[in-house]
Every structure is written in structure tokens, then in C-alpha cells.
Design a protein around this motif. Structure first.
Motif, PDB file in Angstrom:
ATOM      1  N   LEU A 138       0.828  -1.209   0.000  1.00  0.00           N
ATOM      2  CA  LEU A 138       0.000   0.000   0.000  1.00  0.00           C
ATOM      3  C   LEU A 138       0.860   1.255   0.000  1.00  0.00           C
ATOM      4  O   LEU A 138       0.614   2.203  -0.763  1.00  0.00           O
ATOM      5  N   SER A 139       1.889   1.275   0.847  1.00  0.00           N
ATOM      6  CA  SER A 139       2.754   2.453   0.911  1.00  0.00           C
ATOM      7  C   SER A 139       3.527   2.622  -0.389  1.00  0.00           C
ATOM      8  O   SER A 139       3.757   3.756  -0.841  1.00  0.00           O
ATOM      9  N   GLY A 140       3.907   1.504  -1.006  1.00  0.00           N
ATOM     10  CA  GLY A 140       4.607   1.579  -2.282  1.00  0.00           C
ATOM     11  C   GLY A 140       3.748   2.165  -3.386  1.00  0.00           C
ATOM     12  O   GLY A 140       4.202   2.993  -4.185  1.00  0.00           O
ATOM     13  N   ARG A 141       2.493   1.752  -3.426  1.00  0.00           N
ATOM     14  CA  ARG A 141       1.567   2.290  -4.431  1.00  0.00           C
ATOM     15  C   ARG A 141       1.325   3.775  -4.208  1.00  0.00           C
ATOM     16  O   ARG A 141       1.265   4.568  -5.158  1.00  0.00           O
ATOM     17  N   ALA A 142       1.196   4.171  -2.943  1.00  0.00           N
ATOM     18  CA  ALA A 142       0.950   5.580  -2.634  1.00  0.00           C
ATOM     19  C   ALA A 142       2.144   6.436  -3.052  1.00  0.00           C
ATOM     20  O   ALA A 142       1.990   7.503  -3.656  1.00  0.00           O
ATOM     21  N   PHE A 143       3.344   5.954  -2.724  1.00  0.00           N
ATOM     22  CA  PHE A 143       4.527   6.724  -3.101  1.00  0.00           C
ATOM     23  C   PHE A 143       4.659   6.822  -4.616  1.00  0.00           C
ATOM     24  O   PHE A 143       4.984   7.887  -5.153  1.00  0.00           O
ATOM     25  N   ALA A 144       4.419   5.707  -5.316  1.00  0.00           N
ATOM     26  CA  ALA A 144       4.521   5.714  -6.772  1.00  0.00           C
ATOM     27  C   ALA A 144       3.557   6.716  -7.382  1.00  0.00           C
ATOM     28  O   ALA A 144       3.892   7.420  -8.343  1.00  0.00           O
ATOM     29  N   ALA A 145       2.352   6.813  -6.812  1.00  0.00           N
ATOM     30  CA  ALA A 145       1.360   7.750  -7.339  1.00  0.00           C
ATOM     31  C   ALA A 145       1.824   9.190  -7.136  1.00  0.00           C
ATOM     32  O   ALA A 145       1.698  10.033  -8.035  1.00  0.00           O
ATOM     33  N   VAL A 146       2.385   9.486  -5.943  1.00  0.00           N
ATOM     34  CA  VAL A 146       2.878  10.836  -5.673  1.00  0.00           C
ATOM     35  C   VAL A 146       4.053  11.163  -6.598  1.00  0.00           C
ATOM     36  O   VAL A 146       4.134  12.266  -7.159  1.00  0.00           O
ATOM     37  N   ALA A 147       4.957  10.212  -6.766  1.00  0.00           N
ATOM     38  CA  ALA A 147       6.128  10.444  -7.619  1.00  0.00           C
ATOM     39  C   ALA A 147       5.721  10.681  -9.064  1.00  0.00           C
ATOM     40  O   ALA A 147       6.268  11.561  -9.745  1.00  0.00           O
ATOM     41  N   ARG A 148       4.763   9.900  -9.560  1.00  0.00           N
ATOM     42  CA  ARG A 148       4.313  10.081 -10.947  1.00  0.00           C
ATOM     43  C   ARG A 148       3.716  11.470 -11.140  1.00  0.00           C
ATOM     44  O   ARG A 148       3.970  12.130 -12.146  1.00  0.00           O
ATOM     45  N   LEU A 149       2.941  11.898 -10.171  1.00  0.00           N
ATOM     46  CA  LEU A 149       2.303  13.212 -10.266  1.00  0.00           C
ATOM     47  C   LEU A 149       3.347  14.327 -10.196  1.00  0.00           C
ATOM     48  O   LEU A 149       3.310  15.283 -10.976  1.00  0.00           O
ATOM     49  N   ALA A 150       4.282  14.206  -9.251  1.00  0.00           N
ATOM     50  CA  ALA A 150       5.267  15.264  -9.041  1.00  0.00           C
ATOM     51  C   ALA A 150       6.241  15.389 -10.215  1.00  0.00           C
ATOM     52  O   ALA A 150       6.658  16.497 -10.569  1.00  0.00           O
ATOM     53  N   LEU A 151       6.601  14.257 -10.814  1.00  0.00           N
ATOM     54  CA  LEU A 151       7.632  14.265 -11.852  1.00  0.00           C
ATOM     55  C   LEU A 151       7.091  14.018 -13.249  1.00  0.00           C
ATOM     56  O   LEU A 151       7.853  13.928 -14.208  1.00  0.00           O
ATOM     57  N   ARG A 152       5.771  13.864 -13.358  1.00  0.00           N
ATOM     58  CA  ARG A 152       5.120  13.641 -14.651  1.00  0.00           C
ATOM     59  C   ARG A 152       5.687  12.403 -15.357  1.00  0.00           C
ATOM     60  O   ARG A 152       6.033  12.443 -16.529  1.00  0.00           O
ATOM     61  N   LEU A 153       5.744  11.319 -14.611  1.00  0.00           N
ATOM     62  CA  LEU A 153       6.276  10.074 -15.155  1.00  0.00           C
ATOM     63  C   LEU A 153       5.138   9.172 -15.627  1.00  0.00           C
ATOM     64  O   LEU A 153       4.116   9.056 -14.954  1.00  0.00           O
ATOM     65  N   PRO A 154       5.320   8.486 -16.757  1.00  0.00           N
ATOM     66  CA  PRO A 154       4.277   7.602 -17.267  1.00  0.00           C
ATOM     67  C   PRO A 154       4.294   6.211 -16.631  1.00  0.00           C
ATOM     68  O   PRO A 154       3.399   5.411 -16.863  1.00  0.00           O
ATOM     69  N   VAL A 155       5.322   5.915 -15.850  1.00  0.00           N
ATOM     70  CA  VAL A 155       5.507   4.584 -15.277  1.00  0.00           C
ATOM     71  C   VAL A 155       4.749   4.453 -13.960  1.00  0.00           C
ATOM     72  O   VAL A 155       4.862   5.313 -13.086  1.00  0.00           O
ATOM     73  N   ARG A 156       4.001   3.385 -13.802  1.00  0.00           N
ATOM     74  CA  ARG A 156       3.233   3.166 -12.569  1.00  0.00           C
ATOM     75  C   ARG A 156       4.125   2.700 -11.427  1.00  0.00           C
ATOM     76  O   ARG A 156       4.007   3.175 -10.306  1.00  0.00           O
ATOM     77  N   ASP A 157       5.001   1.741 -11.684  1.00  0.00           N
ATOM     78  CA  ASP A 157       5.867   1.185 -10.646  1.00  0.00           C
ATOM     79  C   ASP A 157       7.291   1.704 -10.866  1.00  0.00           C
ATOM     80  O   ASP A 157       8.088   1.078 -11.551  1.00  0.00           O
ATOM     81  N   THR A 158       7.586   2.841 -10.269  1.00  0.00           N
ATOM     82  CA  THR A 158       8.891   3.463 -10.501  1.00  0.00           C
ATOM     83  C   THR A 158      10.018   2.784  -9.734  1.00  0.00           C
ATOM     84  O   THR A 158      11.180   2.869 -10.137  1.00  0.00           O
ATOM     85  N   GLN A 159       9.701   2.089  -8.629  1.00  0.00           N
ATOM     86  CA  GLN A 159      10.742   1.630  -7.717  1.00  0.00           C
ATOM     87  C   GLN A 159      11.101   0.154  -7.820  1.00  0.00           C
ATOM     88  O   GLN A 159      11.917  -0.328  -7.038  1.00  0.00           O
ATOM     89  N   CYS A 160      10.505  -0.584  -8.746  1.00  0.00           N
ATOM     90  CA  CYS A 160      10.894  -1.989  -8.892  1.00  0.00           C
ATOM     91  C   CYS A 160      12.368  -2.069  -9.283  1.00  0.00           C
ATOM     92  O   CYS A 160      12.805  -1.429 -10.248  1.00  0.00           O
ATOM     93  N   GLY A 161      13.131  -2.859  -8.536  1.00  0.00           N
ATOM     94  CA  GLY A 161      14.571  -2.941  -8.763  1.00  0.00           C
ATOM     95  C   GLY A 161      14.948  -3.921  -9.858  1.00  0.00           C
ATOM     96  O   GLY A 161      15.809  -4.791  -9.650  1.00  0.00           O
ATOM     97  N   PHE A 162      14.322  -3.779 -11.012  1.00  0.00           N
ATOM     98  CA  PHE A 162      14.576  -4.695 -12.129  1.00  0.00           C
ATOM     99  C   PHE A 162      14.315  -3.902 -13.409  1.00  0.00           C
ATOM    100  O   PHE A 162      13.178  -3.799 -13.869  1.00  0.00           O
TER     101      PHE A 162
END
Length: 243
Positions: free
Chosen positions: A143-167
Motif C-alpha cells: 500500500l505504501s509503495g503504491r501511494a509513493f509511486a502515485a505521488v512520484a508520478r504526479l510530481a515528476l510527470r512520469l508515465p511509469v506506474r511502478d517506478t521503484q521496482c529494482g529490475f
């Protein structure tokens, strides 16, 4: 093709991973040998470990000439370790993966297919459903990962949903250019790389992968929150890269 110009380079950043890295490293070895033969290299970047990892990696019984070990004399952060490995890599494809093996190495074939289809950057995703992509994660961290990803996408205008997957996999030219421009040393280096990719016009594709949470991780969302928010703000304020 010689080892000096492999088809793929796999970069594994490692900090105090003496318990978790060796089993994953063996699966990496078997998979890459079966899929690429000798046309691969694996770069472990030991980021100042103090748990005996260096001794484990230096044992002669490894007998794996495609394995390279680079050691930072002190802990510099995951972003710094990944950058060191990516800039040292020689492969046509550059992949970095978490040392705990949360994403099975076999999933690299999904990312490689995306690169072959025209992507410059293929991002492993735990948030896109697909047949054969299984996920297992503690509900709170998910849940916290999804919330952070949503904030990051909005703040940085990124098209990627899962920005933090280490792969993540890169076409060689794209990967080396992006990491040569990056400066983030901590866990948010992914955001910087994706922001740079957008600014520079690289084609980024999000690819569903299997992922299983592994115990013993170093990142603790609550404890790291102030630093994470500060880094996110820093990235948000950074000006566009000029080329």
C-alpha cells in the motif's frame, strides 16, 4: 562474441548481502549460461559491505570468468552502486536487479523482448497484471509503495506506474548516457533515471514481472520518509537537462 562485448550485463548492487546474494547469484549464473552461453557478464558492486561479502565473492571455487566484482571502500548508497556497475558494463543490454532475487532472473526475457521491440528502457512492474506474473508482498508495504509511486508520478510527470521496482533493463547507449548524467546516490535514483529518460526522449516501456518480497531488506519506509520526501522535492525542482 568475446566476453569483452557480451550480449547482456547484469548489475547487482550489494550492501551486506552475504546471506541473500549467493543463492540468487547461482540462479543468475545458470540462467544466463543457458540463455546466452558465454556472451554475458555479471557485475556485483559491493557497496562497502562489512558482513564478509567480499570474502565470499573472492573465493576461487567460483570459477566464473563472467563474474566481476567492484568494491566501494565505503557505503555510498544503492544509486551510487548501480551507477558504478552500469558505467562499467560492456553488454548490449544492461540490466540491474536487486541482490535479494525478489524478481527472478528469468524475468529478464520479458524485458529483453520489450527492448527488441523498440524500447530504450524496459521497467519491471509489480503493478501491471499479466499471465504468469505472480506477486507476493506484505500488504502495508504494498500500500505504501503504491501511494509513493502515485505521488512520484504526479510530481515528476512520469508515465511509469511502478517506478521503484529494482529490475530495469536498458539499451546500452541509453543506459550509459542516463547513468553518466545521474547524481542521486540513494533509493530514489530510479526516479532520476526515469525523469532523465523522459526529458531526453527515450522510449520507456513498463513490463509486468513476477516479484516476491524477501525478508532482510535495508529500506524501511517510515524511517526513511524524511529523506525520501527531501529527495523527491530535489528532483521536482531540478531543471531540465540540456543536451
Amino acid at each position: 562474441m568475446s566476453i569483452h562485448h557480451p550480449a547482456i550485463s547484469v548489475v547487482l548492487p550489494a550492501f551486506n548481502e552475504a546471506a541473500r546474494l549467493p543463492p540468487f547469484l547461482e540462479t543468475v549464473r545458470r540462467w544466463l549460461q543457458s540463455r546466452y552461453g558465454d556472451r554475458h557478464e555479471v557485475i556485483v558492486v559491493d557497496d562497502g559491505s562489512s558482513d564478509g561479502l567480499a570474502d565470499l565473492l573472492g573465493r576461487p571455487e567460483h570459477g566464473w570468468r563472467q563474474l566481476r566484482v567492484i568494491r566501494h571502500p565505503e557505503n555510498r548508497g544503492k544509486g551510487a552502486a548501480v551507477r558504478t556497475g552500469m558505467l562499467a558494463a560492456c553488454g548490449d543490454l544492461l540490466l540491474f536487479a536487486d541482490a535479494d532475487g525478489a524478481t527472478p532472473i528469468e524475468e529478464e526475457s520479458r524485458l529483453a523482448a520489450a527492448i527488441a521491440a523498440g524500447a530504450d528502457v524496459a521497467v519491471g512492474s509489480r503493478l501491471i497484471a499479466a499471465p504468469g506474473a505472480a506477486r507476493s508482498r506484505e500488504w502495508f508495504r504494498g500500500l505504501s509503495g503504491r501511494a509513493f509511486a502515485a505521488v512520484a508520478r504526479l510530481a515528476l510527470r512520469l508515465p511509469v506506474r511502478d517506478t521503484q521496482c529494482g529490475f530495469k533493463m536498458f539499451r546500452r547507449e541509453a543506459g550509459q548516457r542516463l547513468f553518466s548524467l545521474s547524481s542521486e546516490t540513494g533509493y530514489l535514483f530510479d526516479l532520476e533515471i526515469l525523469t532523465l529518460a523522459r526529458q531526453l526522449g527515450y522510449r520507456v516501456v513498463e513490463v509486468p514481472v513476477s516479484w516476491t518480497e524477501k525478508p532482510g531488506g535495508h529500506f524501511h519506509p517510515t524511517r526513511e520518509l524524511p529523506r525520501v520526501l527531501a529527495a523527491l522535492w530535489r528532483l521536482r525542482k531540478r531543471r531540465n537537462v540540456t543536451t
